[in-house]
Design a protein around this motif. Sequence first.
Motif, PDB file in Angstrom:
ATOM      1  N   LEU A 332      -1.539  82.481  20.212  1.00  0.00           N
ATOM      2  CA  LEU A 332      -1.074  82.961  21.508  1.00  0.00           C
ATOM      3  C   LEU A 332      -2.098  82.598  22.580  1.00  0.00           C
ATOM      4  O   LEU A 332      -3.309  82.592  22.325  1.00  0.00           O
ATOM      5  CB  LEU A 332      -0.875  84.476  21.474  1.00  0.00           C
ATOM      6  CG  LEU A 332       0.316  84.974  20.649  1.00  0.00           C
ATOM      7  CD1 LEU A 332       0.262  86.492  20.515  1.00  0.00           C
ATOM      8  CD2 LEU A 332       1.624  84.548  21.272  1.00  0.00           C
ATOM      9  N   GLY A 529       4.384  82.650  27.370  1.00  0.00           N
ATOM     10  CA  GLY A 529       4.760  82.043  26.102  1.00  0.00           C
ATOM     11  C   GLY A 529       5.094  80.576  26.163  1.00  0.00           C
ATOM     12  O   GLY A 529       5.271  79.919  25.125  1.00  0.00           O
ATOM     13  N   HIS A 563      -1.309  91.218  24.884  1.00  0.00           N
ATOM     14  CA  HIS A 563      -0.037  90.884  24.229  1.00  0.00           C
ATOM     15  C   HIS A 563       0.504  92.106  23.484  1.00  0.00           C
ATOM     16  O   HIS A 563       1.055  91.992  22.382  1.00  0.00           O
ATOM     17  CB  HIS A 563      -0.215  89.719  23.229  1.00  0.00           C
ATOM     18  CG  HIS A 563      -0.660  88.438  23.858  1.00  0.00           C
ATOM     19  ND1 HIS A 563       0.206  87.500  24.373  1.00  0.00           N
ATOM     20  CD2 HIS A 563      -1.908  87.930  24.059  1.00  0.00           C
ATOM     21  CE1 HIS A 563      -0.465  86.479  24.858  1.00  0.00           C
ATOM     22  NE2 HIS A 563      -1.761  86.720  24.689  1.00  0.00           N
TER      23      HIS A 563
END
Length: 676
Positions: A332, A529, A563
């Motif tokens: 991520l 994302g 996140h």
Amino acid sequence: MTDLYLNVALDTPLDTCFDYRWPGHGEPPQIGQLVLVPFARREVVGVIVDVRTRTEVPPDKLKDALDVRAQLPPLTTEWLDLCRFAADYYQRPIGEVMVPGIPKNLRVQKTVSLDRALKKLAKTAFPHDPAPADAPVLNAAQLEAAFAIGNADGFSPTLLYGVTGSGKTEVYLQAAAQVLANAQRTQTEAQVLILVPEINLTPQLENNVRARFPGVPVATLHSGLAEGERLSHWLAGHLGHARIILGTRLAILASLPRLKLVIIDEEHDPSYKQQEGLRYSARDLAVWRARQLKIPIVLGSATPSLETWHHAQSGRYRKLELRERASPDAALPRIRLIDMERDKPAQGLTSTLVSALKLRLERGEQSLLFLNRRGYAPVLACDACGWIGNCTRCTAFMVLHKPENRMRCHHCSLEQRIPKSCPTCGNVDLQPLGRGTQRVEEGLQQVFPQARVMRIDADSTRLKGSAQAAFERVHQGEVDILIGTQMVAKGHDFRNLTLVGVLNPDTALFSHDYRASERLFAQMMQVAGRAGRAGRKEGGNASEVLIQTRYPQHPLFGAVMAHDYDRFAGELLEERQQAGVPPFMYQALLRAEARELQTALDFLQQAADCLLHPGITINDPIPMTMTRVANVDRAQLLIESPSRPALQMFLKTWMAALRAMKTRAKWSLEVDPVDI
């Protein structure tokens, strides 16, 4: 021969169906068939919802039905029941649900288009080979999810909660392949419906589906199709030829007689709620339809709606999790905040963000700047006298569109030339205030003249196919820096994109709408994302997201940096429960509009007072936030209840009373409103 009378649903504002006499020629009509009938001074197509041997309509009032579309098999009982439920729940006429969902070419007097489309379908070969082609190897979490969904039995609502880039689409495709394969083994037929929130997401999904299922017929349904295309694809679904159906919200009302699996991608997206006419939620209707047919449904998202999250937490929905990105080396992105009070922006960009953009250009990587505000600037103003460019028809500013030399209202579409001087004092030095995507594009071209910059928003993609062409250029590596609105924030798999910059997210932090923080968090996580999906880490530098804000201490940004949707959603649900708002309260919104605001408010007050309502809270009528649009004033009345059945019972009785009122106001009711 016994006389037959047809009860026909028509697309009219009246809350009734209409009886017609069957003239007796041809095969007896069936419930679910389309029929051409006279109505007022026109001939229109409706849906037969009942065939009777008697009618209460006086004989001299009856008209003959003209023609039945006998070429088509009738719409199924399940489809009719879905439409009845939608009409009943959303308090709309049954014909307003049934008829608009049918392609326009089936609703015209001539049947040439239908005959031509049926002949074309008859000549098309439809091999049934559900074996997936070149399916990638899934990780353990993906395998578990795909198996659980593809082999679910009966009504099985599932939240597929996966971080961005976790491979939810692969799970959808392999689950769909399993459903089709199971049907083939049992010598039955199956259809899979996959919904996405926006039209511009359908080409990428369609390409993936067609590549994975080369022998399986696919249909696409959305409002961007030409009428001939829509008819062909609708017929493919209705006749059972299409095995996989892709679409936006309107596809949930398609006739799919062999439906065995429903998938709602990005289920949190507000675009699933229709905002005109029949104000339905495609997501909610999809859940009802799955329950009706006793089939599994998947609700997929990295940031689920709080309603769906609440159902999953309470055990009403099964939750399957994808906590890691699908590519083994794709982590991520790192999210950092840039304090705009310390790092003052120039051309809308802080020095930190400019440096990061420069680094990506040197590496040959792509960057995305996200600003959910199109146009050049939100407003044009005069420093000398304080004049501001307001829309003359709305309580809104005229947005400056510099490249077109226009000022445009984004609410009523009023356009004007940019004035050469202040209309009030004559000052020629008029200043744009704030920044839209056009102004950011201009600034970037000055800072990075060598960079290939592209802007994707509603203005740059007005022509049909232009959005798809623009995204294809990004995928082909022909763009260095992409600037865009929410069109670019979700669903797109940009393999070479390693930097996302978020501009001006602060306005949503102080909105009066209690859903604003939920939407902002989802927006931040979705656009973040887009970075690092292919796992590029040259030089040890991972992908990153830079958020420019004047409120870096705000807790929402802390959750975004971590996140951590779980914590954010849990805290937000506690706040919602304490405040008594959805999902712990059920709502309906009565809107009224008139040439004068008082007329609308008077009608709403009369509506509030017309019926006793134990257990129902009716709030005071108030003007809408955007009070005037296109010279029409608007007001609203919020109705609430902790019980959905109690609210529905009240609305049925209340709507009958409202329709009997005399008023100059135009009004409409929305059940489960998303914008208050």
